[in-house]
Design a protein around this motif. Sequence first.
Motif, mmCIF file in Angstrom:
data_model
loop_
_atom_site.group_PDB
_atom_site.id
_atom_site.type_symbol
_atom_site.label_atom_id
_atom_site.label_comp_id
_atom_site.label_asym_id
_atom_site.label_seq_id
_atom_site.Cartn_x
_atom_site.Cartn_y
_atom_site.Cartn_z
ATOM 1 N N VAL A 181 46.865 79.430 -53.059
ATOM 2 C CA VAL A 181 47.519 79.102 -54.323
ATOM 3 C C VAL A 181 47.986 80.393 -54.967
ATOM 4 N N ALA A 182 49.293 80.529 -55.146
ATOM 5 C CA ALA A 182 49.874 81.713 -55.783
ATOM 6 C C ALA A 182 49.372 83.003 -55.131
ATOM 7 N N GLY A 183 49.288 82.983 -53.797
ATOM 8 C CA GLY A 183 48.910 84.184 -53.059
ATOM 9 C C GLY A 183 47.413 84.452 -53.000
ATOM 10 N N ARG A 184 46.616 83.562 -53.552
ATOM 11 C CA ARG A 184 45.165 83.742 -53.526
ATOM 12 C C ARG A 184 44.520 82.535 -52.857
ATOM 13 N N ILE A 185 43.395 82.780 -52.184
ATOM 14 C CA ILE A 185 42.680 81.698 -51.518
ATOM 15 C C ILE A 185 41.709 81.041 -52.495
ATOM 16 N N VAL A 186 41.853 79.747 -52.626
ATOM 17 C CA VAL A 186 40.857 78.951 -53.344
ATOM 18 C C VAL A 186 40.010 78.283 -52.267
ATOM 19 N N PRO A 187 38.784 78.706 -52.098
ATOM 20 C CA PRO A 187 37.989 78.198 -50.973
ATOM 21 C C PRO A 187 37.468 76.792 -51.202
ATOM 22 N N ALA A 188 37.082 76.168 -50.114
ATOM 23 C CA ALA A 188 36.323 74.930 -50.192
ATOM 24 C C ALA A 188 34.886 75.330 -50.504
ATOM 25 N N PHE A 189 34.457 75.070 -51.713
ATOM 26 C CA PHE A 189 33.162 75.571 -52.174
ATOM 27 C C PHE A 189 32.004 74.773 -51.574
ATOM 28 N N ALA A 190 30.872 75.456 -51.402
ATOM 29 C CA ALA A 190 29.654 74.792 -50.953
ATOM 30 C C ALA A 190 29.158 73.866 -52.058
#
Length: 322
Positions: A181-190
């Motif tokens: 998103v907008a050049g940044r990784i939004v991870p799948a959180f634990a």
Amino acid sequence: MTDPLLPLRDLARTGGAHVLAADIGGSFIKLAGADASGLPLARASLPNPSGSWPDFVETLRSLADAADPDRALTLALSVAGTIDPDTGASLAANISCITGRSLKRELTEALGRPVEAANDADCFALAEALRGAGRGHRTVFGVILGTGVGGGLIWNGHILEGAGGVSGEWGHGPVLKDRMVAGRIVPAFACGCGQTGCVDASGSARGLERIDLALHPEHAARDSRAIVDAWRAGEAEASLTVGTWLDTLAGPLALVLNTTGAGVVPVGGGLSNAVDLLAALDARLRASILRRSDAPIVKPAELGPEAGLVGAALLGLGAGAN
């Protein structure tokens, strides 16, 4: 010292209660006497001795007997945990003393009165379906957006009970992946359930905060209220965060509605207080489902903190059970 049970004792003297309803949380047990429509007439609460079954039973007994010393009324419980409809066994992470026990059977014997019990999200959904924002709809999917993400499904005025007591739990399941998103990784959180990529971990108030920190690590961490306030003020960073959060919720929620045919989604929990945020979620959802609707589908719950008690009361009055 003021008697904490005085409102219930006064109700017992004046009469009028048709059922007893208890909202069982991790910290407190709140009990009310309710009228024939399920609306509370008087209520009281005591700390929940959640680690001791004998103390738990005695606390419930003192509350229930204060309101109904003759033990003529049914006591219905809204419980923060699952209840297996086949075995009656309960599972509650924050109320250890009830895990593995059949609340309905064991409490009926211990308290000397009829007892019913259901999951708290199911009770919330039942209350909103019959007395709140879901009135007039055949299928209602009640959603909790707060510290966690939960839900309950009501069909024709009945709680839809799933295998093992699990139904409406759209917050859990590994459905989300790492996103750019907008050049940044939004991870799948634990997630606390042990899986990674659950809606609960990204779509809750804590999830909103996690998304904000992932997108803007150069800023100090801020809580969900500050993020929503900044979004309202037009801050670009907050707008990106909230937009990502809305996308996180809208897709899975659209799948739930397309699967269940729910006509309305009452929302409770802390984030439901942000009416404009729910309106934005509603717009995303209506653009994502197969059914076209000009009327809002996602709506703020109407019963507020009383929903658990109202849902339990309705259950005790015979509504909602299959």
